[in-house]
Design an enzyme around this catalytic site. Structure first.
Site, mmCIF file in Angstrom:
data_model
loop_
_atom_site.group_PDB
_atom_site.id
_atom_site.type_symbol
_atom_site.label_atom_id
_atom_site.label_comp_id
_atom_site.label_asym_id
_atom_site.label_seq_id
_atom_site.Cartn_x
_atom_site.Cartn_y
_atom_site.Cartn_z
ATOM 1 N N ASP A 160 30.150 31.734 9.661
ATOM 2 C CA ASP A 160 30.545 30.312 9.658
ATOM 3 C C ASP A 160 30.539 29.643 8.285
ATOM 4 O O ASP A 160 30.561 28.426 8.178
ATOM 5 C CB ASP A 160 29.746 29.512 10.693
ATOM 6 C CG ASP A 160 28.388 28.998 10.236
ATOM 7 O OD1 ASP A 160 28.090 28.989 9.043
ATOM 8 O OD2 ASP A 160 27.615 28.574 11.109
ATOM 9 N N CYS B 121 38.698 27.104 32.558
ATOM 10 C CA CYS B 121 38.076 25.794 32.783
ATOM 11 C C CYS B 121 38.588 25.122 34.059
ATOM 12 O O CYS B 121 37.874 24.317 34.664
ATOM 13 C CB CYS B 121 38.337 24.866 31.594
ATOM 14 S SG CYS B 121 37.314 25.228 30.155
ATOM 15 N N CYS C 283 30.741 12.512 17.345
ATOM 16 C CA CYS C 283 29.894 13.545 17.951
ATOM 17 C C CYS C 283 28.453 13.424 17.460
ATOM 18 O O CYS C 283 28.197 13.291 16.255
ATOM 19 C CB CYS C 283 30.461 14.921 17.603
ATOM 20 S SG CYS C 283 29.479 16.284 18.235
ATOM 21 N N CYS D 118 32.065 18.494 30.743
ATOM 22 C CA CYS D 118 31.729 18.311 29.325
ATOM 23 C C CYS D 118 32.280 16.988 28.809
ATOM 24 O O CYS D 118 31.621 16.308 28.002
ATOM 25 C CB CYS D 118 32.255 19.477 28.498
ATOM 26 S SG CYS D 118 34.044 19.755 28.623
#
Length: 333
Positions: free
Chosen positions: A123, A177, A203, A183
């Site tokens: 990452d 999904c 967020c 979510c």
């Protein structure tokens, strides 16, 4: 074309729970990523995410001689012990970057013995990790944009290896999904603005980790007791019903004192306690900022003494949020 069996066995031996292979090509969602950054929805992350866009969008340009993209997953799920102030599960233990980097180095050495040349990433590289995982068939990006695996749910650390060795590509996984919107519905700040779309500026994970300045007042109450990161949209995913606790001891939760005690730590104490963990990158001022916001939401009269001390801190960020927390507690009581 090489048999991927020995590669998967070696990855499992090193502690990886998933090992899949993709062709080296532009991954899905690359166009969305470019638009997302251009719209400013990456917030302060945009400055570095916008660097080397060609390499980020196309791993072939990152390593032109690569024949295969190996994507690895490591389960990090665990139950968090009750405490004041929730910490995202990935950050409860030691820093996963160091852990996974060591595993990648060992896998790289093994692949070198096969004649391969590799480029590794955890990452911090230009590789779009979740789209790469989709391309390799590890899972699909859910409506929260989080990667979902049929077995491990939402709880996988990802890592990648570009290699000159050629392996057959695995099939992609379809989106499973369905009509579920759990979510989206649970997000306290409405950061998931539509299915498969996230505004990072709203967020809680971004606000408590990546954001370096003052947390906007409009989001402070919604942050609730989230001290570092947020797992709300992960926790509610139905695909986590089969989640199992990680077997990696380095990821085990480290016991921490109460918020009131940590709020009065000096920089030396902060560094001593958090060195080698994901929280260390916050530095003391943002950690105390987060503690103050949480205490402003869930604290009581017994927390006021520590907050008053913090409201006189030499750092203006700490002073601002501690003062806000004091006002919140006094208004409630």
């Amino acid at each position: 074309m090489r048999d991927p069996g020995p590669l998967r066995e070696k990855a499992k031996e090193l502690g990886f729970d998933v090992c899949r292979i993709a062709r080296v090509q532009v991954p899905p969602y690359a166009d969305y990523f470019e638009e997302w950054v251009s719209l400013g929805q990456a917030g302060e992350m945009g400055s570095w995410l916008a660097r080397d866009p060609d390499k980020r969008m196309d791993p072939q340009k990152l390593m032109p001689e690569a024949e295969s993209l190996i994507v690895l997953g490591l389960n990090y799920y665990q139950n968090e012990e009750p405490r004041r102030g929730r910490i995202a599960k990935y950050a409860l233990g030691r820093d996963y970057h160091d852990l996974i980097t060591d595993k990648l180095k060992a896998l790289d050495i093994w692949m070198q013995e096969l004649g391969g040349i590799q480029r590794k990433a955890v990452d911090t590289s230009a590789i779009l990790e979740k789209p790469a995982a989709v391309l390799a068939g590890i899972g699909w990006q859910g409506k929260s944009t989080i990667l979902i695996h049929k077995k491990w749910g939402t709880w996988l650390f990802l890592a990648e290896i570009l290699t000159t060795l050629e392996f057959p590509a695995d099939a992609e996984e379809k989106d499973r999904c369905g009509s579920c919107t759990r979510c989206i519905d649970i997000c306290p700040t409405r950061a998931i603005t539509a299915p498969y779309q996230l505004d990072a500026r709203r967020c809680i994970s971004y606000l408590t980790i990546e954001h370096k300045g003052s947390i906007p007042v409009e989001f402070r109450t919604a942050i609730g007791d989230h001290l570092y990161g947020c797992d709300d949209c992960l926790d509610v995913c139905p695909w986590n019903r089969w989640a199992r606790k990680t077997e990696e001891p380095e990821l085990a939760a480290i016991c921490r004192p109460d918020l009131r005690e940590m709020l009065i730590w000096d920089d030396a104490r902060f560094r001593k306690e958090f060195r080698g963990t994901p929280i260390f990158r916050l530095k003391r001022n943002r950690w105390l900022r987060n503690i103050s916001v949480v205490l402003g939401n869930i604290g009581d009269q017994e927390d006021l003494a520590a907050l008053i001390q913090a409201s006189q801190d030499e750092d203006s960020l700490v002073r601002e949020h501690a003062t806000w927390a004091i006002e919140q507690i006094r208004d409630r009581t």
